[in-house]
Design a protein around this motif. Structure first.
Motif, PDB file in Angstrom:
ATOM      1  N   ILE A 452      35.068  50.102  44.882  1.00 18.65           N
ATOM      2  CA  ILE A 452      34.445  50.679  43.698  1.00 18.65           C
ATOM      3  C   ILE A 452      35.079  50.172  42.404  1.00 18.65           C
ATOM      4  O   ILE A 452      34.393  49.602  41.540  1.00 18.65           O
ATOM      5  CB  ILE A 452      34.513  52.225  43.752  1.00 18.65           C
ATOM      6  N   TYR A 453      36.394  50.343  42.262  1.00 21.16           N
ATOM      7  CA  TYR A 453      37.037  49.970  41.005  1.00 21.16           C
ATOM      8  C   TYR A 453      37.253  48.462  40.895  1.00 21.16           C
ATOM      9  O   TYR A 453      37.357  47.930  39.792  1.00 21.16           O
ATOM     10  CB  TYR A 453      38.369  50.717  40.847  1.00 21.16           C
ATOM     11  N   ALA A 454      37.323  47.784  42.015  1.00 26.94           N
ATOM     12  CA  ALA A 454      37.424  46.327  41.991  1.00 26.94           C
ATOM     13  C   ALA A 454      36.059  45.699  41.693  1.00 26.94           C
ATOM     14  O   ALA A 454      35.971  44.502  41.405  1.00 26.94           O
ATOM     15  CB  ALA A 454      37.957  45.806  43.322  1.00 26.94           C
ATOM     16  N   ASN A 455      34.996  46.501  41.772  1.00 25.37           N
ATOM     17  CA  ASN A 455      33.636  46.070  41.454  1.00 25.37           C
ATOM     18  C   ASN A 455      33.185  44.889  42.309  1.00 25.37           C
ATOM     19  O   ASN A 455      32.676  43.893  41.816  1.00 25.37           O
ATOM     20  CB  ASN A 455      33.510  45.715  39.968  1.00 25.37           C
ATOM     21  N   LEU A 456      33.360  45.017  43.605  1.00 28.15           N
ATOM     22  CA  LEU A 456      32.856  43.986  44.506  1.00 28.15           C
ATOM     23  C   LEU A 456      32.489  44.630  45.832  1.00 28.15           C
ATOM     24  O   LEU A 456      32.958  45.727  46.168  1.00 28.15           O
ATOM     25  CB  LEU A 456      33.893  42.883  44.732  1.00 28.15           C
ATOM     26  N   SER A 457      31.632  43.959  46.561  1.00 27.00           N
ATOM     27  CA  SER A 457      31.320  44.422  47.917  1.00 27.00           C
ATOM     28  C   SER A 457      31.281  43.228  48.843  1.00 27.00           C
ATOM     29  O   SER A 457      30.915  42.119  48.445  1.00 27.00           O
ATOM     30  CB  SER A 457      29.990  45.189  47.946  1.00 27.00           C
ATOM     31  N   GLY A 477      50.240  54.870  46.049  1.00 32.90           N
ATOM     32  CA  GLY A 477      48.916  54.443  46.462  1.00 32.90           C
ATOM     33  C   GLY A 477      48.239  53.612  45.396  1.00 32.90           C
ATOM     34  O   GLY A 477      48.399  53.862  44.200  1.00 32.90           O
ATOM     35  N   ASP A 478      47.506  52.610  45.827  1.00 31.14           N
ATOM     36  CA  ASP A 478      46.765  51.750  44.892  1.00 31.14           C
ATOM     37  C   ASP A 478      45.375  52.336  44.711  1.00 31.14           C
ATOM     38  O   ASP A 478      44.522  52.244  45.606  1.00 31.14           O
ATOM     39  CB  ASP A 478      46.690  50.326  45.459  1.00 31.14           C
ATOM     40  N   SER A 479      45.121  52.933  43.551  1.00 29.41           N
ATOM     41  CA  SER A 479      43.831  53.596  43.313  1.00 29.41           C
ATOM     42  C   SER A 479      42.673  52.613  43.286  1.00 29.41           C
ATOM     43  O   SER A 479      41.515  53.006  43.459  1.00 29.41           O
ATOM     44  CB  SER A 479      43.881  54.388  42.003  1.00 29.41           C
ATOM     45  N   ASP A 480      42.976  51.327  43.080  1.00 26.38           N
ATOM     46  CA  ASP A 480      41.901  50.321  43.051  1.00 26.38           C
ATOM     47  C   ASP A 480      41.352  50.015  44.443  1.00 26.38           C
ATOM     48  O   ASP A 480      40.396  49.243  44.570  1.00 26.38           O
ATOM     49  CB  ASP A 480      42.397  49.030  42.400  1.00 26.38           C
ATOM     50  N   THR A 481      41.981  50.586  45.482  1.00 25.08           N
ATOM     51  CA  THR A 481      41.467  50.334  46.840  1.00 25.08           C
ATOM     52  C   THR A 481      40.406  51.362  47.242  1.00 25.08           C
ATOM     53  O   THR A 481      40.000  51.386  48.408  1.00 25.08           O
ATOM     54  CB  THR A 481      42.602  50.351  47.884  1.00 25.08           C
TER      55      THR A 481
END
Length: 517
Positions: A452-457, A477-481
């Motif tokens: 979600i936060y990395a904006n990729l799928s 924890g890395d919230s970007d995961t």
């Protein structure tokens, strides 16, 4: 009922239906034989009546006439053959019944269609025709083109709409009930044994759904149409009077179009981003935009991989995400699926100290010990060689194999524990430092992994493995995961997860006090 929560369970439901088909075939053959015999009797008697020269004075004919009226017709009318045929069908059904999906499965399957409708912006009219189309304004996009179109009946659409209606979800109920009404209108007068609902049922539910949504004008129009088919229904007549009174008291209701809001999902604050990533493939920069994203043959300086390096594709840097192509072979993937299938149970999520079944995770999963099969031992050696991490228990969890259900998904979540009371800490080996996820199958459409936060799928890539770090080197924890498993639009999605914990990795991934590492 949890048949709907894994496609392998849905596939198993084909077996009892084949048994039911066999029962129905025997019933039809019995009925055909019975009807042939009745036709023979009918033709025999009719021929006597059509022969104007048939003299009742003939004692033989007189005798047979009296016998027919006194005995033959009674035997025909009271024949037990029809009831014996249907009894055999019912008895057979009762034996199969315990293996059939429950009503909860019907509800789950209906909610899955609504989920697909929402996430992929699918048109309900298109779905009813068997077409998977996204409609945005005047633009129509085909998301999947099946080889064979399979359309839904009015009763099918009614059942989906009724599930939403019973939940008070008129946003979803109205389009499905609208389609049910349209299809029932087109086939009015035709009687189908298998249908549970009728045009009157669909009009009744749709009228009240519109009333609840604030559209009194539509509710009145549909109620009046209902009375054309069932003029003696006093309840509907009272509704018509009520709607007429409401419109008379507030004439602006005639032109007012009620805007029905999609039901809010409190636990999902990132819905728009999540669904956008599921619909597209996010914003994955090309190699020319970020040169540090690259592809390579990876050995990790490990002798185990020197003769057969693995194709690595770095697809994101912060958080670090890598895709390893052809990490397993077709035979390995099949073996893992076969080992897991008998042990599949409805997937759960951690909620405080408990683990619960939830609507935002629809799948079944099984845990496989490394010692179950030599292929799993080899798989663990390969994961360890590639990541450089210790994947032996208790430093890593057993392999979790997941099979997604109808519209199966897992809404945005973290793999690592975000609460000190999480069940993950029962292993006493720290938090989940990394995730190694293997795609054990391909799908026709949907099912991507969205960050979600990395904006990729990342789309489902058969036999590939996806790796990312869940924790910073500081242990935070890395919230970007934050990531999600997008709903499977078409296909049978299987994945295997290997979660690696902090303890045992101290010298393999040294800690750092910097929160940026």
């Amino acid at each position: 009922g949890d048949t709907f929560s894994a496609l392998t369970s849905v596939a198993r439901a084909l077996a009892p239906e084949r048994r039911l088909l066999g029962l129905l075939r025997r019933y039809l053959r019995g009925e055909e034989a019975r009807l042939r015999d009745l036709t023979r009797f009918y033709d025999k008697v009719l021929s006597l009546h059509e022969d104007s020269t048939t003299p009742v004075a003939n004692p033989l004919l007189a005798f047979t006439l009296i016998k027919r009226l006194q005995s033959d017709w009674r035997n025909v009318v009271h024949s037990l053959e029809a009831s014996e045929n249907i009894r055999a069908l019912k008895d057979g059904y009762e034996k199969v019944e315990q293996d059939l999906p429950a009503f909860e499965d019907l509800e789950g399957a209906a909610r899955a269609l609504m989920r697909l409708q929402d996430v992929y912006m699918l048109n309900v009219k298109g779905l009813a025709r068997g077409v998977f189309q996204r409609v945005t304004g005047s633009a129509i996009t085909d998301l999947y083109s099946p080889k064979r179109l399979f359309s839904l009946t009015g009763d099918d659409c009614f059942q989906v709409g009724k599930v939403a209606y019973d939940m008070g979800d008129y946003y979803h109920a109205i389009p499905w009930l609208e389609e049910a009404v349209s299809l029932f209108r087109g086939s009015y007068g035709e009687w189908k044994t298998e249908d549970e609902a009728s045009l009157e049922d669909a009009l009744d539910h749709l009228a009240f759904a519109y009333f609840q949504a604030g559209n009194v004008s539509c509710a009145l129009s549909l109620s009046r149409e209902f009375l054309l088919y069932s003029p003696d229904n006093k309840r509907m007549a009272r509704n018509v009077l009520k709607y007429e009174r409401l419109l008379a008291e507030s004439p602006n209701h005639v032109v007012a179009e009620a805007v029905i809001q999609r039901p809010n999902i409190p636990h999902l604050q990132t819905r728009d981003t999540y669904e956008g990533l599921c619909q597209t493939l996010g914003s994955q920069p090309t190699l020319y935009q970020i040169p540090s994203l690259y592809c390579s043959y990876e050995t990790n300086s490990n002798a185990y991989l020197l003769l057969q390096p693995i194709r690595k594709e770095v697809i994101h840097l912060e958080p670090y995400i890598a895709l390893y192509h052809d990490f397993v072979s077709d035979s390995e993937a099949q073996k893992i699926r076969e080992l897991a299938e008998p042990w599949l149970q409805r997937s759960v999520v951690a909620s405080g100290e408990k683990q619960l079944q939830v609507e935002y995770r629809i799948s079944k999963s099984a845990w496989l010990k490394d010692t179950v099969d030599p292929k799993l031992v080899a798989l663990n050696h390969r994961i360890a060689a590639l990541t450089g991490l210790d994947v032996r228990p208790p430093y890593a969890e057993y392999l979790q194999v997941v099979n997604y259900g109808i519209g199966g998904h897992y809404e945005p979540h973290f793999d690592h524990a975000t609460s000190p009371s999480s069940p993950l800490y029962r292993m006493k080996s720290g938090n989940r430092v990394a995730t190694f996820m293997i795609y054990l199958s391909s799908v026709e459409a949907g099912g991507a992994t969205a960050f979600i936060y990395a904006n990729l799928s990342v789309p489902v890539v058969r036999n590939a493995a996806l790796f990312w770090w869940n924790l910073h080197r500081s242990g935070e924890g890395d919230s970007d995961t934050l990531h999600a498993g997008c709903p499977v639009l078409v296909g049978d999605k299987w994945v295997a997860n290997k979660w690696i914990h902090e303890y045992g990795q101290e010298f393999r991934r040294p800690c750092s006090s910097s929160p940026e590492d």
